[in-house]
Write a protein that holds these residues in place. Structure first.
Motif, PDB file in Angstrom:
ATOM      1  N   TYR A  86     -22.266  29.228 -23.698  1.00 21.36           N
ATOM      2  CA  TYR A  86     -21.239  28.381 -23.081  1.00 21.36           C
ATOM      3  C   TYR A  86     -19.949  29.128 -22.778  1.00 21.36           C
ATOM      4  CZ  TYR A  86     -24.273  24.554 -24.561  1.00 21.36           C
ATOM      5  OH  TYR A  86     -25.351  23.717 -24.733  1.00 21.36           O
ATOM      6  N   ASP A  87     -19.762  30.301 -23.360  1.00 18.38           N
ATOM      7  CA  ASP A  87     -18.491  30.996 -23.204  1.00 18.38           C
ATOM      8  C   ASP A  87     -18.200  31.292 -21.737  1.00 18.38           C
ATOM      9  OD1 ASP A  87     -20.800  32.641 -23.684  1.00 18.38           O
ATOM     10  OD2 ASP A  87     -19.494  34.400 -23.692  1.00 18.38           O
ATOM     11  N   GLY A  88     -17.001  30.890 -21.331  1.00 23.37           N
ATOM     12  CA  GLY A  88     -16.577  31.095 -19.949  1.00 23.37           C
ATOM     13  C   GLY A  88     -16.833  29.921 -19.030  1.00 23.37           C
ATOM     14  N   VAL A  89     -17.567  28.907 -19.494  1.00 21.80           N
ATOM     15  CA  VAL A  89     -17.858  27.737 -18.666  1.00 21.80           C
ATOM     16  C   VAL A  89     -16.613  26.857 -18.580  1.00 21.80           C
ATOM     17  CG1 VAL A  89     -19.222  25.624 -18.483  1.00 21.80           C
ATOM     18  CG2 VAL A  89     -20.310  27.772 -19.178  1.00 21.80           C
ATOM     19  N   ASP A  90     -16.284  26.432 -17.369  1.00 21.76           N
ATOM     20  CA  ASP A  90     -15.134  25.562 -17.119  1.00 21.76           C
ATOM     21  C   ASP A  90     -15.597  24.107 -17.166  1.00 21.76           C
ATOM     22  OD1 ASP A  90     -12.956  24.105 -16.037  1.00 21.76           O
ATOM     23  OD2 ASP A  90     -12.355  25.818 -14.807  1.00 21.76           O
ATOM     24  N   LEU A  91     -14.997  23.329 -18.038  1.00 26.21           N
ATOM     25  CA  LEU A  91     -15.378  21.929 -18.186  1.00 26.21           C
ATOM     26  C   LEU A  91     -15.189  21.135 -16.904  1.00 26.21           C
ATOM     27  CD1 LEU A  91     -13.669  21.274 -21.638  1.00 26.21           C
ATOM     28  CD2 LEU A  91     -16.128  21.469 -21.245  1.00 26.21           C
ATOM     29  N   ASN A  92     -14.233  21.535 -16.088  1.00 27.81           N
ATOM     30  CA  ASN A  92     -13.854  20.744 -14.915  1.00 27.81           C
ATOM     31  C   ASN A  92     -14.469  21.211 -13.604  1.00 27.81           C
ATOM     32  OD1 ASN A  92     -12.285  19.153 -16.549  1.00 27.81           O
ATOM     33  ND2 ASN A  92     -10.332  20.075 -15.946  1.00 27.81           N
ATOM     34  N   HIS A  93     -15.133  22.346 -13.605  1.00 26.89           N
ATOM     35  CA  HIS A  93     -15.626  22.885 -12.332  1.00 26.89           C
ATOM     36  C   HIS A  93     -17.042  23.433 -12.487  1.00 26.89           C
ATOM     37  CE1 HIS A  93     -11.672  22.489 -10.525  1.00 26.89           C
ATOM     38  NE2 HIS A  93     -11.157  23.067 -11.592  1.00 26.89           N
ATOM     39  N   GLY A  94     -18.010  22.674 -11.971  1.00 29.51           N
ATOM     40  CA  GLY A  94     -19.374  23.160 -11.879  1.00 29.51           C
ATOM     41  C   GLY A  94     -20.183  23.122 -13.156  1.00 29.51           C
ATOM     42  N   MET A  95     -19.665  22.498 -14.206  1.00 31.27           N
ATOM     43  CA  MET A  95     -20.406  22.549 -15.461  1.00 31.27           C
ATOM     44  C   MET A  95     -21.714  21.766 -15.408  1.00 31.27           C
ATOM     45  SD  MET A  95     -19.452  21.725 -19.415  1.00 31.27           S
ATOM     46  CE  MET A  95     -20.799  21.935 -20.608  1.00 31.27           C
ATOM     47  N   ALA A  96     -21.721  20.614 -14.737  1.00 32.61           N
ATOM     48  CA  ALA A  96     -22.944  19.808 -14.692  1.00 32.61           C
ATOM     49  C   ALA A  96     -24.089  20.610 -14.076  1.00 32.61           C
ATOM     50  CB  ALA A  96     -22.707  18.516 -13.909  1.00 32.61           C
ATOM     51  N   ARG A  97     -23.853  21.247 -12.949  1.00 34.31           N
ATOM     52  CA  ARG A  97     -24.891  22.047 -12.305  1.00 34.31           C
ATOM     53  C   ARG A  97     -25.301  23.208 -13.192  1.00 34.31           C
ATOM     54  NH1 ARG A  97     -29.033  21.422 -10.458  1.00 34.31           N
ATOM     55  NH2 ARG A  97     -28.053  19.715  -9.286  1.00 34.31           N
ATOM     56  N   TRP A  98     -24.324  23.870 -13.817  1.00 34.65           N
ATOM     57  CA  TRP A  98     -24.630  24.994 -14.704  1.00 34.65           C
ATOM     58  C   TRP A  98     -25.518  24.535 -15.860  1.00 34.65           C
ATOM     59  CZ3 TRP A  98     -23.892  25.681 -19.902  1.00 34.65           C
ATOM     60  CH2 TRP A  98     -24.155  26.964 -20.406  1.00 34.65           C
ATOM     61  N   ALA A 104     -26.888  16.638 -23.963  1.00 34.28           N
ATOM     62  CA  ALA A 104     -25.900  16.654 -25.042  1.00 34.28           C
ATOM     63  C   ALA A 104     -24.634  17.383 -24.611  1.00 34.28           C
ATOM     64  CB  ALA A 104     -26.498  17.314 -26.280  1.00 34.28           C
ATOM     65  N   ALA A 105     -24.789  18.476 -23.865  1.00 35.18           N
ATOM     66  CA  ALA A 105     -23.629  19.236 -23.413  1.00 35.18           C
ATOM     67  C   ALA A 105     -22.732  18.413 -22.496  1.00 35.18           C
ATOM     68  CB  ALA A 105     -24.088  20.510 -22.703  1.00 35.18           C
ATOM     69  N   LEU A 106     -23.333  17.616 -21.620  1.00 37.55           N
ATOM     70  CA  LEU A 106     -22.530  16.807 -20.713  1.00 37.55           C
ATOM     71  C   LEU A 106     -21.912  15.614 -21.432  1.00 37.55           C
ATOM     72  CD1 LEU A 106     -24.653  17.036 -17.445  1.00 37.55           C
ATOM     73  CD2 LEU A 106     -22.613  18.330 -18.104  1.00 37.55           C
ATOM     74  N   VAL A 107     -22.559  15.125 -22.481  1.00 37.51           N
ATOM     75  CA  VAL A 107     -21.936  14.098 -23.320  1.00 37.51           C
ATOM     76  C   VAL A 107     -20.703  14.679 -24.010  1.00 37.51           C
ATOM     77  CG1 VAL A 107     -22.231  12.729 -25.431  1.00 37.51           C
ATOM     78  CG2 VAL A 107     -24.007  12.716 -23.677  1.00 37.51           C
ATOM     79  N   LEU A 108     -20.824  15.892 -24.543  1.00 41.64           N
ATOM     80  CA  LEU A 108     -19.684  16.521 -25.215  1.00 41.64           C
ATOM     81  C   LEU A 108     -18.588  16.873 -24.209  1.00 41.64           C
ATOM     82  CD1 LEU A 108     -18.415  17.537 -27.795  1.00 41.64           C
ATOM     83  CD2 LEU A 108     -19.723  19.662 -27.554  1.00 41.64           C
ATOM     84  N   THR A 155      -9.255  24.319 -20.230  1.00 40.28           N
ATOM     85  CA  THR A 155     -10.486  23.700 -19.732  1.00 40.28           C
ATOM     86  C   THR A 155     -11.702  24.608 -19.900  1.00 40.28           C
ATOM     87  OG1 THR A 155     -10.240  24.533 -17.451  1.00 40.28           O
ATOM     88  CG2 THR A 155      -9.130  22.462 -17.995  1.00 40.28           C
ATOM     89  N   ILE A 156     -11.543  25.730 -20.619  1.00 37.78           N
ATOM     90  CA  ILE A 156     -12.604  26.730 -20.725  1.00 37.78           C
ATOM     91  C   ILE A 156     -13.226  26.716 -22.126  1.00 37.78           C
ATOM     92  CG2 ILE A 156     -13.205  29.168 -20.484  1.00 37.78           C
ATOM     93  CD1 ILE A 156     -12.277  27.863 -17.882  1.00 37.78           C
ATOM     94  N   LEU A 180     -24.081  20.639 -31.391  1.00 39.76           N
ATOM     95  CA  LEU A 180     -23.241  21.512 -30.579  1.00 39.76           C
ATOM     96  C   LEU A 180     -21.848  21.631 -31.196  1.00 39.76           C
ATOM     97  CD1 LEU A 180     -23.952  20.295 -26.919  1.00 39.76           C
ATOM     98  CD2 LEU A 180     -24.782  22.413 -27.966  1.00 39.76           C
ATOM     99  N   THR A 181     -21.295  22.837 -31.177  1.00 39.34           N
ATOM    100  CA  THR A 181     -19.902  23.073 -31.557  1.00 39.34           C
ATOM    101  C   THR A 181     -19.306  24.041 -30.548  1.00 39.34           C
ATOM    102  OG1 THR A 181     -20.366  22.760 -33.922  1.00 39.34           O
ATOM    103  CG2 THR A 181     -18.321  23.876 -33.337  1.00 39.34           C
ATOM    104  N   TRP A 182     -18.206  23.628 -29.918  1.00 40.54           N
ATOM    105  CA  TRP A 182     -17.550  24.477 -28.922  1.00 40.54           C
ATOM    106  C   TRP A 182     -16.115  24.763 -29.338  1.00 40.54           C
ATOM    107  CZ3 TRP A 182     -18.624  20.916 -24.100  1.00 40.54           C
ATOM    108  CH2 TRP A 182     -19.986  20.994 -23.751  1.00 40.54           C
ATOM    109  N   ASN A 183     -15.684  25.974 -29.128  1.00 41.09           N
ATOM    110  CA  ASN A 183     -14.267  26.307 -29.148  1.00 41.09           C
ATOM    111  C   ASN A 183     -13.767  26.227 -27.715  1.00 41.09           C
ATOM    112  OD1 ASN A 183     -13.933  26.932 -31.979  1.00 41.09           O
ATOM    113  ND2 ASN A 183     -15.211  28.727 -31.587  1.00 41.09           N
ATOM    114  N   VAL A 184     -12.696  25.487 -27.517  1.00 45.74           N
ATOM    115  CA  VAL A 184     -12.202  25.218 -26.164  1.00 45.74           C
ATOM    116  C   VAL A 184     -10.726  25.593 -26.073  1.00 45.74           C
ATOM    117  CG1 VAL A 184     -11.813  23.449 -24.398  1.00 45.74           C
ATOM    118  CG2 VAL A 184     -13.824  23.303 -25.901  1.00 45.74           C
ATOM    119  N   GLU A 185     -10.369  26.284 -25.002  1.00 50.84           N
ATOM    120  CA  GLU A 185      -8.966  26.571 -24.699  1.00 50.84           C
ATOM    121  C   GLU A 185      -8.680  26.111 -23.283  1.00 50.84           C
ATOM    122  OE1 GLU A 185      -5.663  30.206 -24.678  1.00 50.84           O
ATOM    123  OE2 GLU A 185      -7.744  30.600 -25.265  1.00 50.84           O
TER     124      GLU A 185
END
Length: 244
Positions: free
Chosen positions: A148-160, A172-176, A140-141, A133-138
């Motif tokens: 993954y684009d538009g997903v907020d790390l702090n709100h609702g990501m686990a369920r998404w 892996a996404a939740l580990v990252l 918390t987004i 996995l490689t994410w560009n993050v700005e």
């Protein structure tokens, strides 16, 4: 400067899996035994930790005894209240339980998160040594790539993640995700704290004990140029040659 985290998981027998996690701020280990599809025993170990109360979180981790094995590592948060657990030992336990459910022998995650520039960073995760996995993050987004684009790390990501990704990728996404959030600790001097803040989000930060959870000053390390040191002290333990 880079924030680094490594997670190693290894089956030491047909009924026991051990895991270790180390990063700039933490070094924890978890061992779980299981039989007939359920957790039968749990042991947590705190080797390097930010607050003096952290080692005592190994005791509430035993509330996972009796939990059914699950392909979803995050399921531990539905079986026990994460606010009264060590976040990192609970994460490790979830990964072990998912590994046991898959009947896998071993798994390793390596994460790198560079210091932010203009509140932006590019976080990378390798799974079993291979780019995954490689994410560009700005802020918390996650800004890219898809989906993954538009997903907020702090709100609702686990369920998404659980709803939209395969069990392997959501894990892996939740580990990252955890690593990106934790990496922000590099933006301030944590040793200026005298004790944990009473935020109620984990064992040491519960208001009932936060003032007694004294900051362990000097516990933050820098693995920018020494990734090979992460979890290096755990190899003997991971292969079942010692009990603690």
């Amino acid at each position: 400067m880079l924030f680094r985290r490594r997670i190693e998981i290894n089956a030491v027998s047909q009924d026991e899996i051990r895991a270790t996690l180390e990063d700039d701020f933490h070094h924890f280990r978890v061992a779980i035994r299981y039989a007939n599809g359920k957790v039968t025993d749990v042991h947590g170990y705190a080797d390097r930790y930010p607050y003096s109360a952290c080692p005592a979180a190994a005791d509430p981790l035993k509330s996972l005894i009796g939990m059914e094995l699950s392909e979803i590592a995050h399921s531990v948060t539905r079986y026990t209240d994460a606010r009264h657990q060590c976040t990192h030992m609970l994460d490790l336990a979830g990964l072990v339980i998912a590994t046991a459910n898959r009947q896998s022998d071993k798994l390793a995650y390596d994460i790198v998160v560079p210091m932010r520039v203009n509140d932006k960073t590019t976080a990378e995760l390798r799974r079993n040594g291979k780019p995954y996995l490689t994410w560009n993050v700005e802020k918390t987004i996650i800004t890219s790539p898809r989906p993954y684009d538009g997903v907020d790390l702090n709100h609702g990501m686990a369920r998404w993640a659980i709803d939209h990704l395969s069990p392997e990728e959501s894990e892996a996404a939740l580990v990252l995700r955890r690593s990106v959030i934790i990496s922000r600790g590099r933006e301030r001097n944590l040793d200026l704290q005298e004790h944990a803040r009473p935020l109620g989000v984990c064992f040491s930060q519960q208001p009932v004990r936060a003032e007694q959870a004294i900051r362990v000053k000097g516990s933050t390390l820098d693995f920018t140029n020494a990734p090979g040191l992460l979890c290096a002290e755990d190899e003997t333990w991971l292969h079942g040659n010692t009990h603690s």
